[in-house]
Scaffold this active site. Structure first.
Site, short mmCIF file in Angstrom:
data_model
loop_
_atom_site.label_atom_id
_atom_site.label_comp_id
_atom_site.label_asym_id
_atom_site.label_seq_id
_atom_site.Cartn_x
_atom_site.Cartn_y
_atom_site.Cartn_z
N CYS A 191 0.83 -1.20 0.00
CA CYS A 191 0.00 0.00 0.00
C CYS A 191 0.86 1.25 0.00
O CYS A 191 1.83 1.35 0.75
CB CYS A 191 -0.90 0.01 1.23
SG CYS A 191 -2.05 1.37 1.27
N GLY A 192 0.49 2.19 -0.84
CA GLY A 192 1.18 3.47 -0.87
C GLY A 192 0.32 4.54 -0.24
O GLY A 192 -0.11 4.41 0.89
N CYS A 203 -2.69 5.29 0.15
CA CYS A 203 -4.00 4.69 -0.07
C CYS A 203 -5.14 5.68 0.11
O CYS A 203 -6.21 5.52 -0.46
CB CYS A 203 -4.19 3.52 0.89
SG CYS A 203 -2.88 2.28 0.77
#
Length: 277
Positions: A120-121, A123
């Site tokens: 996840c970046g 998100c």
């Protein structure tokens, strides 16, 4: 804290089945806590899954990418819990960042109450306008790199992936100068984490924006990877795989040169090709 774990596996091929030892990349949670310089109390900001190693860099890079830190001046200290009553395993999976009053105020609206996956970046960020902001100027770096030098970078990056060589299970992010010299590399089970570790290491040295280097990533160039590169002022982002449509849009708006499918003897330039000579 080890980044490699040893397990017994049943391995099958044309000759039959045998039991042997295999090496796996470790994935464990890291809780990032924030506190002000005027208080000893640290509150949880986020828990993210990662491969142990360079945890302080990861925390700094993630806080910068999330917008908590506007620059290195906002990060006053970063350390492990010092209370001897805290379990050793817990201490190994917690970092505490002492941040400026302004950064703490920004974190209040960004704080996450859930665990982030290692993939996840950003998100919670949903638009290019939210990420770039209306007052951010496009990247103006005049860096240029020759196409034939660019083509050599994935192999040079792979040569420095020590844990990947043993496990085959990690992503890497590396910064190269225009002559193809590798300045720094970080590995992690999550490709976003590898980039955060890399940028965080420069942030902690007061060297952001990172305007003189090319960022090469071992995975695809999604929106979050492009966002992290743009936020750090990196002028060229190159991926061995495909970019996403939103990553291309962001790169175009941010003045970021975006290269995809970087595999000899070819590559594609999706935005701002002027930096590829």
């Amino acid at each position: 804290m080890p980044s490699i774990d040893r397990v017994r596996v049943l391995s099958r091929d044309a000759a039959g089945a045998t039991e042997r030892e295999d090496l796996l990349a470790v994935e464990e949670p890291l809780e990032i806590r924030l506190r002000s310089p005027a208080s000893d109390r640290a509150d949880s900001f986020v828990t993210t899954m990662r491969t142990p190693g360079d945890d302080e860099d990861l925390a700094a890079g993630l806080l910068f990418a999330e917008g908590v830190l506007a620059g290195d001046a906002d990060l006053l200290a970063i350390e492990r819990p010092s209370d001897p009553r805290v379990d050793r395993e817990l201490r190994d999976n917690v970092v505490i960042a002492t941040v400026s009053t302004e950064a703490l105020a920004r974190s209040a609206s960004l704080r996450r109450r859930t665990v982030m996956g290692s993939a996840c970046g950003v998100c919670g960020k949903t638009s290019i306008e939210d990420v770039l902001g209306s007052d951010r100027e496009p990247i103006a770096s005049e860096l240029e790199i020759a196409g034939d030098v660019l083509l050599t970078l994935p192999d040079r990056l792979r040569e420095r992936q020590s844990v990947f060589a043993q496990t085959g299970g990690l992503h890497a992010a590396g910064l190269f100068d225009p002559n193809g010299r590798l300045e720094a590399v970080r590995e992690d089970v999550g490709r976003h984490n590898a980039v955060d570790k890399l940028i965080g290491s420069f942030l902690r040295l007061g060297q952001v924006p990172i305007s003189g280097f090319v960022l090469v990533v071992s995975g695809r160039a999604g929106f979050e990877i492009a966002q992290k590169a743009a936020a750090a002022g990196i002028p060229v982002l190159a991926s061995v795989s495909a970019p996403s449509s939103l990553a291309v849009e962001l790169a175009d708006a941010a003045g970021l040169t975006l290269v995809g499918f970087l595999r000899a003897p070819r590559f594609n330039v999706y935005a701002h090709p002027r930096r590829i000579s």
